[in-house]
Design an enzyme around this catalytic site. Structure first.
Site, mmCIF file in Angstrom:
data_model
loop_
_atom_site.group_PDB
_atom_site.id
_atom_site.type_symbol
_atom_site.label_atom_id
_atom_site.label_comp_id
_atom_site.label_asym_id
_atom_site.label_seq_id
_atom_site.Cartn_x
_atom_site.Cartn_y
_atom_site.Cartn_z
ATOM 1 C CE1 TYR A 1 -23.100 -19.229 -36.215
ATOM 2 C CE2 TYR A 1 -21.910 -17.675 -37.587
ATOM 3 C CZ TYR A 1 -23.067 -18.359 -37.281
ATOM 4 O OH TYR A 1 -24.183 -18.173 -38.059
ATOM 5 C CD GLU A 2 -22.007 -16.002 -31.525
ATOM 6 O OE1 GLU A 2 -21.583 -15.770 -30.380
ATOM 7 O OE2 GLU A 2 -21.879 -15.197 -32.457
ATOM 8 N N GLY A 3 -19.292 -20.256 -29.710
ATOM 9 C CA GLY A 3 -18.894 -21.359 -28.844
ATOM 10 C C GLY A 3 -19.072 -22.677 -29.553
#
Length: 597
Positions: free
Chosen positions: A440-442
């Site tokens: 997550y978050e890229g």
């Protein structure tokens, strides 16, 4: 149950002896953070992490969250008391400006204590973590009315925040989003659409949840140029600050996940929910990236946090578990077997974890200090330079720390043998929880592409050249010191490999973008090796100065020198392997036909 001791002494060593934190007391917020105050803050955070937060971790994993027929969500029973203790102690607003109820202390301290809390319970700390990211976005892009409406309650923890980006068909490529915003003529918009994977999207820990949502205004350009950011509260807010009717946003379901069971990861349905624009129309991606960059640093911290608590428990287990005899003869002849820590390969695994953790902690705090300099320095060139370095370092921190956090969690699990695979010992949870941080978050592959595709060439390479210059100056200034020669030699070699890789990318990446893509993950980890190696150089120098002066805990500083030597001898040589991979290019991997996979 796993145990945890907050590494307060190690954090103080980095802040006081390596970063010389007290030298920045001319900056806003730093004057109140004198050494005694810093020690008190870290000590209290460590106590709360150990005594209040940690006992909720396994319980939260076992109980998970529950969605009810009315779309409400309840968190594990133990979470509310721990969350209230956290917010009532003021941790949510540690670095928030005083005008919104915060303490305006340095972000560096926020990062330091954040490690302790996240080690104790990563899933629980995601609720305030997302809130702090939303606070950062509103501080940077919200109107004064929005700040006054939302920030005091979010700073106190009475309200929490989220960010809503991902849709079922739309993850990294946000230009594909379908959530729409229809202007109402009174400054508000009706938001309709569905978002997935929304951490802390619905729960029972706060009175209101403030959602930051990206959507496309009717008639806006296609792609990322048509994205706007909106603030959408769960409950409407009256002029007197009281809560009113429910907005048109609800949790449609909870995701069934591999880990972080104590965090409510929601499918959020927006059915003509009322929202208000944050920042400018069609400039929402820039505003959201303020929150995402804050979140990426928080996720990097999660990688370190899991690695630290997993290491601590593995080290304790290795000192107690009796199996076999040392290769050189019995170390504990009065017992039927020796503790497994006598075995070289067990020590290799433990020292690999330990040397990463301490180096990564220093790099995180060094980077957090750059964030403080960017926001608080009155010297414009210094502030710009600090922001450049932080922008360059963010994908490295997120990608490397979470890759290594997961790897070290599995290494810790391996130390336990079969017991590591059994839930009651806790190691399985750390492996499961650590896995999401790489995604997550890229996802980390995207972080690597961001590094080589955007950050490396940013401002014509000025930030990366500034990093090379700083590391080079350290090596040059200390190369004549025999006690530091081992460190400067390895750091210089690693930096040479990184410079060679950078040059190769500049020469080949533009001509063939696949070469840059094929090299990206190796380059990200090469960068991480050098950056952490530089931190170990700084720490070795600080420890040597303490040993030479005869001040402080001699055993502590001698251990620092030993861990530094291990990192240089066993981990830094990997830069050569990474460089060799990078220089092979992409021809072989791209030549394989799709049908062959």
């Amino acid at each position: 149950m796993p145990v945890y001791q907050a590494p307060v002494k190690d954090t103080l060593f980095v802040l006081n002896d390596v970063l010389k934190f007290h030298q920045y007391n001319n900056l806003p917020g730093f004057a109140d953070a004198d050494p005694d105050m810093v020690e008190a803050i870290l000590g209290e955070a460590g106590r709360m992490a150990e005594e209040v937060i940690l006992p909720t971790n396994q319980i939260g994993d076992q109980e998970g969250c529950v969605r009810h027929e009315d779309s409400s969500v309840t968190t594990p029973d133990a979470f509310k008391g721990a969350f209230n203790a956290y917010r009532e102690s003021g941790w949510m607003g540690l670095s928030v400006p005083e005008e919104y109820g915060g303490q305006n202390l340095p972000y560096t301290l926020h990062s330091a204590v954040g490690e302790y809390f996240s080690s104790a319970n990563m899933a629980l700390l995601m609720y305030p973590g997302l809130t702090q990211g939303a606070i950062a976005a509103l501080l940077a892009h919200g109107t004064e009315e929005q700040k006054q409406t939302y920030l005091p309650k979010m700073t106190s923890g009475e309200w929490t925040g989220t960010m809503n980006l991902t849709e079922p068909h739309c993850g990294t490529d946000l230009g594909l989003l379908r959530t729409k915003a229809v202007p109402q003529g009174d400054g508000s918009y009706k938001i309709s659409g569905q978002k997935i994977f929304i951490s802390a999207g619905e729960h029972d820990l706060a009175d209101n949840i403030i959602h930051l949502v990206i959507a496309r205004i009717e008639g806006a350009p296609e792609g990322v140029k048509g994205i706007s950011l909106f603030v959408v509260p769960k409950y409407f807010i009256g002029e007197d600050g009281s809560l009113g009717e429910r907005n048109g946003v609800a949790c449609g379901s909870l995701e069934e996940k591999m880990g972080i069971h104590g965090n409510s990861t929601c499918v959020m349905n927006y059915d003509e929910a009322t929202g208000w624009l944050v920042g400018e129309e069609n400039k929402g991606l820039k505003a959201m990236f303020t929150m995402m960059n804050e979140a990426r640093l928080g996720v990097a911290l999660q990688g370190l946090s899991i690695s630290e608590i997993a290491y601590q428990n593995a080290a304790n287990y290795a000192k107690e578990r009796l199996q076999g005899r040392a290769l050189t003869g019995a170390e504990a002849p009065d017992q039927k077997a020796d503790p497994i820590i006598v075995h070289p390969d067990v020590r290799r695994a433990l020292l690999t974890m330990r040397s990463f953790n301490e180096g990564a902690r220093a790099l995180m705090l060094w980077s957090a200090l750059k964030a403080d300099l960017h926001h608080r320095s009155g010297d414009a060139p210094q502030a710009e330079s600090a922001d450049d370095i932080l922008s360059l370092m963010t994908p490295v921190l997120k990608g490397v720390f979470t890759d290594k956090g997961y790897e070290n969690a599995t290494n810790a699990q391996q130390i336990y043998g079969g017991h590591g695979y059994i839930e009651e010992w806790g190691m399985s949870q750390y492996v499961r929880d650590a896995r999401i941080a790489m995604i997550y978050e890229g996802a980390n592959g995207i972080q690597a592409l961001d590094l080589v595709g955007r950050k490396l060439g940013m401002k014509n390479g000025k930030p990366v050249m500034a990093f090379f210059e700083e590391v080079g100056e350290f090596c040059e200034a200390n190369r004549g010191d025999e006690d530091l020669a081992l460190f400067t030699k390895h750091i210089k070699k690693g930096m040479n490999d990184m410079q060679a890789a950078s040059m190769w990318l500049m020469q080949n990446g533009m001509k063939n973008p696949n070469d840059a893509g094929a090299a990206s993950t190796d380059f990200m980890h090469l960068f991480g090796l050098v950056a952490i190696g530089y931190m170990w150089g700084l720490m070795a120098k600080a420890a040597k100065e303490k040993l030479d002066s005869g001040e402080g805990d001699k055993a502590f500083y001698e251990a620092k020198m030993q861990f530094a030597r291990f990192y240089m001898e066993r981990l830094m040589p990997e830069t050569a392997t990474r460089l060799a991979r990078i220089q092979t290019g992409s021809e072989t991997m791209m030549a394989v036909p799709v049908e062959a996979f």
